[in-house]
Design a protein around this motif. Structure first.
Motif, PDB file in Angstrom:
ATOM      1  N   ALA A 198       0.837  -1.202   0.000  1.00  0.00           N
ATOM      2  CA  ALA A 198       0.000   0.000   0.000  1.00  0.00           C
ATOM      3  C   ALA A 198       0.873   1.254   0.000  1.00  0.00           C
ATOM      4  CB  ALA A 198      -0.918   0.000   1.215  1.00  0.00           C
ATOM      5  N   ILE A 199       1.910   1.243   0.820  1.00  0.00           N
ATOM      6  CA  ILE A 199       2.830   2.389   0.864  1.00  0.00           C
ATOM      7  C   ILE A 199       3.509   2.573  -0.484  1.00  0.00           C
ATOM      8  CG2 ILE A 199       4.966   3.247   1.895  1.00  0.00           C
ATOM      9  CD1 ILE A 199       4.133   1.919   4.508  1.00  0.00           C
ATOM     10  N   SER A 200       3.937   1.452  -1.085  1.00  0.00           N
ATOM     11  CA  SER A 200       4.633   1.517  -2.371  1.00  0.00           C
ATOM     12  C   SER A 200       3.723   2.025  -3.482  1.00  0.00           C
ATOM     13  CB  SER A 200       5.168   0.122  -2.719  1.00  0.00           C
ATOM     14  OG  SER A 200       5.748   0.120  -4.000  1.00  0.00           O
ATOM     15  N   LEU A 227      -6.627   3.763   0.361  1.00  0.00           N
ATOM     16  CA  LEU A 227      -5.223   3.448   0.091  1.00  0.00           C
ATOM     17  C   LEU A 227      -4.296   4.521   0.641  1.00  0.00           C
ATOM     18  CD1 LEU A 227      -2.913   1.944  -1.498  1.00  0.00           C
ATOM     19  CD2 LEU A 227      -3.449   3.504  -3.392  1.00  0.00           C
ATOM     20  N   PHE A 228      -4.624   5.783   0.410  1.00  0.00           N
ATOM     21  CA  PHE A 228      -3.740   6.871   0.804  1.00  0.00           C
ATOM     22  C   PHE A 228      -3.767   7.089   2.322  1.00  0.00           C
ATOM     23  CE2 PHE A 228      -5.212   7.722  -3.549  1.00  0.00           C
ATOM     24  CZ  PHE A 228      -4.004   7.642  -4.206  1.00  0.00           C
ATOM     25  N   THR A 230      -4.299   4.663   4.497  1.00  0.00           N
ATOM     26  CA  THR A 230      -3.529   3.535   5.029  1.00  0.00           C
ATOM     27  C   THR A 230      -2.036   3.797   4.915  1.00  0.00           C
ATOM     28  OG1 THR A 230      -5.272   1.955   4.460  1.00  0.00           O
ATOM     29  CG2 THR A 230      -3.061   1.073   4.760  1.00  0.00           C
ATOM     30  N   ALA A 231      -1.602   4.266   3.754  1.00  0.00           N
ATOM     31  CA  ALA A 231      -0.174   4.511   3.534  1.00  0.00           C
ATOM     32  C   ALA A 231       0.345   5.591   4.472  1.00  0.00           C
ATOM     33  CB  ALA A 231       0.060   4.906   2.079  1.00  0.00           C
ATOM     34  N   GLU A 232      -0.397   6.699   4.598  1.00  0.00           N
ATOM     35  CA  GLU A 232       0.073   7.781   5.457  1.00  0.00           C
ATOM     36  C   GLU A 232       0.116   7.360   6.919  1.00  0.00           C
ATOM     37  OE1 GLU A 232      -1.143  11.817   2.968  1.00  0.00           O
ATOM     38  OE2 GLU A 232      -1.916  11.492   4.986  1.00  0.00           O
ATOM     39  N   ASN A 233      -0.929   6.678   7.387  1.00  0.00           N
ATOM     40  CA  ASN A 233      -0.957   6.245   8.782  1.00  0.00           C
ATOM     41  C   ASN A 233       0.121   5.206   9.068  1.00  0.00           C
ATOM     42  OD1 ASN A 233      -3.367   7.435  10.388  1.00  0.00           O
ATOM     43  ND2 ASN A 233      -4.224   7.000   8.389  1.00  0.00           N
ATOM     44  N   ALA A 234       0.354   4.302   8.107  1.00  0.00           N
ATOM     45  CA  ALA A 234       1.381   3.283   8.301  1.00  0.00           C
ATOM     46  C   ALA A 234       2.767   3.901   8.353  1.00  0.00           C
ATOM     47  CB  ALA A 234       1.309   2.250   7.177  1.00  0.00           C
ATOM     48  N   GLN A 235       3.040   4.824   7.435  1.00  0.00           N
ATOM     49  CA  GLN A 235       4.342   5.481   7.446  1.00  0.00           C
ATOM     50  C   GLN A 235       4.556   6.262   8.737  1.00  0.00           C
ATOM     51  OE1 GLN A 235       3.857   7.446   3.506  1.00  0.00           O
ATOM     52  NE2 GLN A 235       5.830   6.559   2.986  1.00  0.00           N
ATOM     53  N   GLN A 236       3.513   6.945   9.182  1.00  0.00           N
ATOM     54  CA  GLN A 236       3.621   7.712  10.421  1.00  0.00           C
ATOM     55  C   GLN A 236       3.861   6.789  11.609  1.00  0.00           C
ATOM     56  OE1 GLN A 236       3.693  10.996  10.483  1.00  0.00           O
ATOM     57  NE2 GLN A 236       4.028  11.058  12.698  1.00  0.00           N
ATOM     58  N   ALA A 237       3.134   5.668  11.653  1.00  0.00           N
ATOM     59  CA  ALA A 237       3.300   4.727  12.766  1.00  0.00           C
ATOM     60  C   ALA A 237       4.706   4.145  12.777  1.00  0.00           C
ATOM     61  CB  ALA A 237       2.255   3.616  12.667  1.00  0.00           C
ATOM     62  N   LYS A 238       5.220   3.758  11.600  1.00  0.00           N
ATOM     63  CA  LYS A 238       6.570   3.203  11.534  1.00  0.00           C
ATOM     64  C   LYS A 238       7.604   4.234  11.970  1.00  0.00           C
ATOM     65  CE  LYS A 238       6.090  -0.345   7.940  1.00  0.00           C
ATOM     66  NZ  LYS A 238       6.587  -0.808   6.621  1.00  0.00           N
ATOM     67  N   TYR A 239       7.427   5.439  11.512  1.00  0.00           N
ATOM     68  CA  TYR A 239       8.367   6.514  11.867  1.00  0.00           C
ATOM     69  C   TYR A 239       8.370   6.753  13.373  1.00  0.00           C
ATOM     70  CZ  TYR A 239      10.085  11.297  12.432  1.00  0.00           C
ATOM     71  OH  TYR A 239      10.753  12.415  12.857  1.00  0.00           O
ATOM     72  N   GLU A 240       7.168   6.830  13.958  1.00  0.00           N
ATOM     73  CA  GLU A 240       7.089   7.114  15.384  1.00  0.00           C
ATOM     74  C   GLU A 240       7.596   5.942  16.218  1.00  0.00           C
ATOM     75  OE1 GLU A 240       3.103   8.358  16.147  1.00  0.00           O
ATOM     76  OE2 GLU A 240       3.405  10.329  15.228  1.00  0.00           O
ATOM     77  N   MET A 241       7.336   4.708  15.756  1.00  0.00           N
ATOM     78  CA  MET A 241       7.849   3.550  16.488  1.00  0.00           C
ATOM     79  C   MET A 241       9.370   3.586  16.558  1.00  0.00           C
ATOM     80  SD  MET A 241       5.682   0.103  15.680  1.00  0.00           S
ATOM     81  CE  MET A 241       5.638   0.330  13.914  1.00  0.00           C
ATOM     82  N   SER A 242      10.007   3.825  15.418  1.00  0.00           N
ATOM     83  CA  SER A 242      11.468   3.824  15.395  1.00  0.00           C
ATOM     84  C   SER A 242      12.038   5.036  16.123  1.00  0.00           C
ATOM     85  CB  SER A 242      11.966   3.801  13.951  1.00  0.00           C
ATOM     86  OG  SER A 242      11.465   4.916  13.221  1.00  0.00           O
ATOM     87  N   LEU A 243      11.428   6.209  15.906  1.00  0.00           N
ATOM     88  CA  LEU A 243      11.943   7.425  16.537  1.00  0.00           C
ATOM     89  C   LEU A 243      11.756   7.385  18.050  1.00  0.00           C
ATOM     90  CD1 LEU A 243      13.098  10.307  16.294  1.00  0.00           C
ATOM     91  CD2 LEU A 243      10.738  11.120  16.072  1.00  0.00           C
ATOM     92  N   PHE A 244      10.510   7.155  18.484  1.00  0.00           N
ATOM     93  CA  PHE A 244      10.235   7.168  19.926  1.00  0.00           C
ATOM     94  C   PHE A 244      10.962   6.038  20.640  1.00  0.00           C
ATOM     95  CE2 PHE A 244       5.815   9.163  18.964  1.00  0.00           C
ATOM     96  CZ  PHE A 244       6.458  10.342  18.634  1.00  0.00           C
TER      97      PHE A 244
END
Length: 753
Positions: A198-200, A227-228, A230-244
């Motif tokens: 979905a992100i891709s 689709l959009f 899902t992609a935005e929320n997934a990217q945000q969640a991944k970013y916050e998981m790794s950053l936080f």
């Protein structure tokens, strides 16, 4: 040293083997769709939603406006076809509609046409005007089949009422507020895209849109669809998981090193947290087949709870290691810390167990992850940490700081009564000045960008679905449903002639309505209304046996896709839906009460009501957690101390919620989720304080715990997702309140010597 390393190696080898095996066996899926967390609506509404609207999750919408919109539209449409994403918005041609409805022409009369044939002179004037418009596609397509032009009136009226779009050079266009839009509707090639796919795909589409925007600078291109989101929320969640997660771990390691001044202490704290995360993951994979990314974001909070066990364990073990050789001959934990660790785990697990029956999937997933993770961390602390006792030392600077804090806490503890009274009065006054309010808006689940939300609103507006109402109509069979729909439309139109709707009975009137139409037509024929028609065309109006169109007849025509999009018939039940606009909710709701099987489908309102119910569920969980804690504290420490601890807990929760309400403007479900976590952590502090008292080493461990928790949850308050922000802010403020107030509850135990 080899023995210690070997034990840790065996421990994690077992966890890794178990986690890998379960992951391979269960093959879990991961979701980033925020609304997939929510349960289904009322059973009949959920059924209708599944029949008609679930496919919208796979649809994407694009709009083009500006001088070169047509070129951009055509290029983008070609690009979509190359990606196997094809247009899905097709409407039968006028010739196809003529073929479908011609056999039933005299039973299908539009309202304007019926008004014309009520008067002979009026109809003849109307008829001559229509004949002079042979360029009209409706007249030219139907005149040879129906000289009365009733079919032309039926098709043209329904198209103008049912369709907000026109077709220009094979492009769907829409005029809105002086701007012409070219529209594209398409369905994704894969119904259920994985998160990475979905992100891709979303990134590829956005890249192509950016390319077209540069090629056609005077053209505005907008996009929308699940689709959009899902992609935005997934990217945000991944970013916050790794950053936080990354920043939290680094900060915690710095705290640990400052206290223990050894690399081994950092490794032990890390191992404790890693044990918790792996244990929580194992349990969650066993219980749930589909895991939401938002759960994994909340799982970062487990770091702040699990590391408490490491702090208390290492501080207690280091105390023994720093004493004389004779004193150090007694290895392992002190009795007080052992008891406190166990009681702390039990109370926290019982508190979180209140979420296991929650109707919101997210809450149950978080509960399973945290309970299992804490159990794994507790086992590691109790079983593995003692083997590292000889490597642990507490730094002099940290002990000196803890002694200073101890003196402050001891002084406050002596004047606890006036402090409790003063704080209670202040809180009561603040609650009067600014009462706590709740907001259960479903947007608190969404981290989509403002641009995407604006495009979604624009496209719903262009579809005439923004601020419109959706009604499901359920009956025993097709005719029953159509009759209900006809009565509803008639009632609404009588009280509000300006309403707009897309009811399927425009195209498929009930048999009863068709009989009435046929009677009106035959009466007009008998009265000579069509004399001029027959004279000019040289043909007689046909008078064969009456035929009435049915659901099954439309199923066997080119109209089938549109029919199934709005109506579904089974042997024992039929259901259809319609949109209604230009009417307020109150008036529509009152009209729906006049007949059974009429259901208003307002997804945002229904979800908000569900969130309100879940918030009430969490509030009840807080009360239950407090009651369970009081019972355990009464059993362990006595009723007086338990009551004082419960008072401290109550002041913590009220002060925390008031501060968050003042900052946010209102509270949500996720503030209550944060409050439950604060209660769990507060119980830990109360247990350790009461068992180990206001001793410098105990206060050092609790101070480390509070600092780590405030840091971890403070990071969450920087999240762009409103739900995570509310959760993080609540816990950060709550831990600060717990740290300040929990020492006031310490008393000599009624059950101590």
């Amino acid at each position: 040293m080899k023995k210690r390393i070997g034990i840790v190696f065996i421990w994690f080898s077992g966890l890794i083997l178990l986690l890998t095996s379960i992951f391979w066996l269960t093959k879990p899926t991961f979701s980033a769709d925020m609304f997939s967390l929510l349960p289904k609506s009322h059973s009949q509404l959920a059924y209708g939603e599944q029949l008609f609207f679930e496919k919208n999750a796979h649809r994407v919408v694009f709009s083009f406006a500006g001088e070169q919109k047509n070129n951009a539209h055509d290029e983008f449409n070609n690009w979509l076809e190359q990606q196997d994403i094809t247009s899905t918005f097709n409407f039968p041609s006028i010739n196809a509609l003529t073929t479908t409805f011609a056999p039933y022409k005299y039973a299908l009369l539009s309202k304007p046409y019926k008004q014309k044939i009520a008067d002979k002179a009026s109809f003849e004037q109307f008829y001559l005007q229509q004949l002079n418009q042979l360029g009209s596609p409706f007249v030219s397509a139907t005149l040879s089949t129906d000289i009365s032009l009733s079919l032309a009136g039926f098709i043209s009226e329904n198209l103008s009422q049912s369709q907000v779009f026109t077709i220009k050079q094979n492009r769907l266009t829409r005029q809105y507020e002086g701007v012409e839009y070219a529209m594209l509707f398409a369905t994704l090639p894969e119904p259920n895209l994985s998160i990475n796919n979905a992100i891709s795909l979303a990134a590829k589409i956005k890249t192509q849109i950016n390319t077209l925007s540069k090629a056609y600078p005077n053209t505005t291109i907008s996009y929308s669809g699940v689709l959009f989101h899902t992609a935005e929320n997934a990217q945000q969640a991944k970013y916050e998981m790794s950053l936080f997660g990354g920043i939290s771990l680094m900060a915690l390691m710095v705290m640990v090193f400052w206290v223990f001044r050894a690399i081994s202490s950092i490794l032990l704290a890390s191992f404790t947290v890693l044990s918790a995360l792996m244990g929580g993951a194992i349990a969650m994979l066993l219980v749930f087949n589909s895991i939401h990314l938002l759960t994994l974001v909340f799982a970062v909070t487990l770091i702040g709870i699990a590391i408490d066990y490491a702090f208390h364990g290492m501080t207690d073990l280091a105390k023994a290691a720093n004493e004389t050789a004779q004193q150090a001959s007694s290895n392992g934990y002190s009795k007080g810390v052992k008891s406190a660790l166990l009681l702390s785990f039990i109370t926290t697990a019982l508190g979180y167990s209140c979420l296991l029956g929650a109707p919101l999937t997210l809450l149950a997933q978080v509960a399973v992850f945290v309970i299992a993770g804490l159990f794994s961390a507790w086992l590691f602390t109790v079983l593995i940490l003692p083997f590292w006792q000889q490597t642990l030392r507490v730094s002099t600077s940290s002990l000196l700081l803890s002694k200073k804090i101890t003196r402050v806490f001891l002084y406050c503890n002596k004047i606890k009564k006036p402090l409790f009274i003063a704080l209670s009065i202040v809180l009561a006054s603040l609650l009067v000045l600014k009462p706590i309010e709740f907001n259960d808006d479903i947007r608190l689940l969404n981290a989509s960008s403002e641009q995407l939300m604006a495009s979604e609103k624009k496209h719903l507006t262009l579809l005439d679905q923004w601020r419109s109402h959706i009604v499901f109509i359920i009956g025993d069979n097709a005719q029953h449903v159509l009759q209900k729909q006809q009565r509803l439309v008639s009632d609404l139109t009588a009280s509000n002639p300006h309403i707009k709707h897309n009811a399927i009975n425009r195209w498929l009137p009930s048999i009863e309505q068709q009989k009435n139409n046929l009677a009106v037509f035959n009466q007009a024929k008998k009265s000579g209304v069509f004399a001029l028609t027959e004279q000019l065309t040289g043909r007689q109006l046909s008078s064969g046996p009456a035929q009435f169109i049915t659901y099954n007849a439309l199923l066997n025509s080119e109209f089938k896709p549109l029919l199934l999009a709005q109506m579904h018939v089974e042997p024992q039940q039929a259901i259809t839906w319609m949109t209604i606009s230009n009417i307020n909710t109150q008036s529509l709701s009152a009209a729906l009460l006049k007949d059974d099987g009429l259901l208003l489908y307002n997804k945002p309102q229904q979800i908000s009501a569900l969130l309100s119910d879940y918030r009430a569920y969490l509030l009840l969980s807080l009360v239950l957690a407090g009651a369970i804690s009081w019972l355990l504290f009464s059993w362990r420490f006595g009723v007086k101390i338990a009551t004082l601890q419960l008072l401290s807990l109550l002041l913590v929760v009220v002060s925390m919620l008031w501060v968050c309400n003042a900052i946010q403007g209102s509270l949500s479900l996720f503030n209550m989720l944060g409050a439950l976590l604060v209660v769990a952590l507060a119980i830990d502090y109360l247990v350790f304080y009461q068992i180990n008292k206001l001793q410098p080493k105990n206060i050092l461990a609790i101070s480390l715990s509070a600092a780590s928790s405030m840091w971890v949850f403070g990071m969450l308050s920087a999240s762009s997702t409103p739900a995570i922000f509310s959760f993080g802010l609540t816990v950060m403020v709550g831990i600060l309140a717990v740290y300040i107030l929990s020492p006031l509850s310490v008393l000599p135990s009624q059950k101590e010597g």
